[in-house]
Motif scaffolding. Structure first.
Motif: not given
Length: 332
Positions: A150-155
């Protein structure tokens, strides 16, 4: 044929990648050692994604171990990915505070190695799938570090960056993002949040001057008495900036008998001291004569600031000199 002797420079990575992974499928049931050896990928990142999805299906996490470079061209030609339990914890880095530590590394030999071919594709030329530790249940595998994406997603990155620009602290950003996401298995940690913020600042390093110029340029076009100056490092990065618009300069000429200078304020984002020059008009209202963002509070920085403050005074105030300002500061 694969060789254990590196042909070029070896660089230890030993950390997690920052690429996004996709969900695994049971298509991995068809893979065995023979079918993985020789498998081709368009990039080393694609190979990492494949091995990470394979690990999620099997029940283990992975990490990048090291890569080889050609010494002449500095081009990476080999990447090695390993099980996250590869190797052993460095005893010198472990805290000796008497508290028991969880031993997570077991010296696992599971490895996937890809090498760049002459055709430009990355080919698996080494694959070891023997683990010396129990594999996780599929329901627990997503808790492995490499599968927390999750921490790597653009969002996530965009949300963290947006909150950081508004002055919210990393600890508060972490709480806000986790409440917004609502997933208890893949939470954003404080370390991940700080890493995203630091990465964004490194990306924007050196662009502060452009932003300042773009801010003051239209003001200078409409206000002929607008004054601003910047102090830069040798590499062109920002150090300090002073500004005073036409109204502030005019106010100083009328009410500049007493000037209060204070550097107790700091901005939220970069902790730069904010230094306003203020006074009082004939209605006992506080008025601004000029302002500055300073790199630090050293003598050389103050010298630069006062010189430009005096230049902004239209040269009409003969009673105010640089030496008198220094005396006031030294006296308290």
């Amino acid at each position: 044929m694969w060789s254990t002797q590196p042909l070029g420079e070896v660089n230890d990575i030993d950390n997690d990648d920052d690429e996004n992974e996709t969900e695994p499928t049971n298509a991995f049931t068809q893979y065995d050692r023979c079918s993985i050896i020789g498998k081709k990928f368009n990039s080393s990142d694609d190979a990492y994604t494949f091995y990470n999805e394979y690990g999620l299906f099997k029940g283990f996490g992975i990490r990048r171990h090291y890569y080889n470079k050609h010494t002449a061209t500095n081009e990476i030609y080999r990447q090695v990915f390993v099980c996250n339990k590869q190797g052993y914890k460095n005893a010198k880095r472990m805290k000796n505070d008497g508290k028991p530590r969880c031993i997570k590394r077991t010296g696992c030999k599971a490895t996937l190695q890809v090498t760049l071919s002459t055709l430009g594709t990355w080919v698996v030329d080494k694959f070891l799938d023997d683990h010396n530790h129990p594999l996780d249940d599929p329901s627990r595998a997503p808790q492995q570090w490499s599968h927390k994406v999750f921490h790597r997603t653009k969002e996530c990155r965009d949300l963290v960056t947006l909150l950081s620009k508004t002055g919210v602290r990393p600890s508060e950003i972490t709480k806000i993002v986790n409440v917004y996401k609502g997933d208890q298995d893949d939470k954003l940690t404080r370390v991940q949040c700080s890493s995203i913020i630091n990465g964004e600042r490194k990306t924007n390093l050196g662009k502060e001057c452009h932003g300042i110029i773009m801010h003051f340029q239209p003001k200078a076009a409409t206000d002929k008495d607008c004054y601003f100056a910047m102090d830069l490092n040798a590499d062109g990065t920002f150090r300090s900036v002073f500004w005073a618009d036409g109204r502030s300069r005019s106010s100083f000429n009328q009410f500049g008998d007493v000037v209060v200078f204070d550097v107790t304020y700091k901005t939220n984002k970069f902790s730069l001291p904010f230094a306003p020059f203020v006074g009082v008009n004939h209605h006992n209202q506080t008025i601004l004569f000029g302002g500055a963002l300073l790199e630090n509070e050293t003598e050389s920085t103050f010298t630069w600031l006062f010189e430009h403050f005096l230049k902004s005074c239209f040269g009409t105030s003969s009673t105010i000199t640089y030496s008198s300002i220094v005396i006031v500061l030294e006296d308290g």
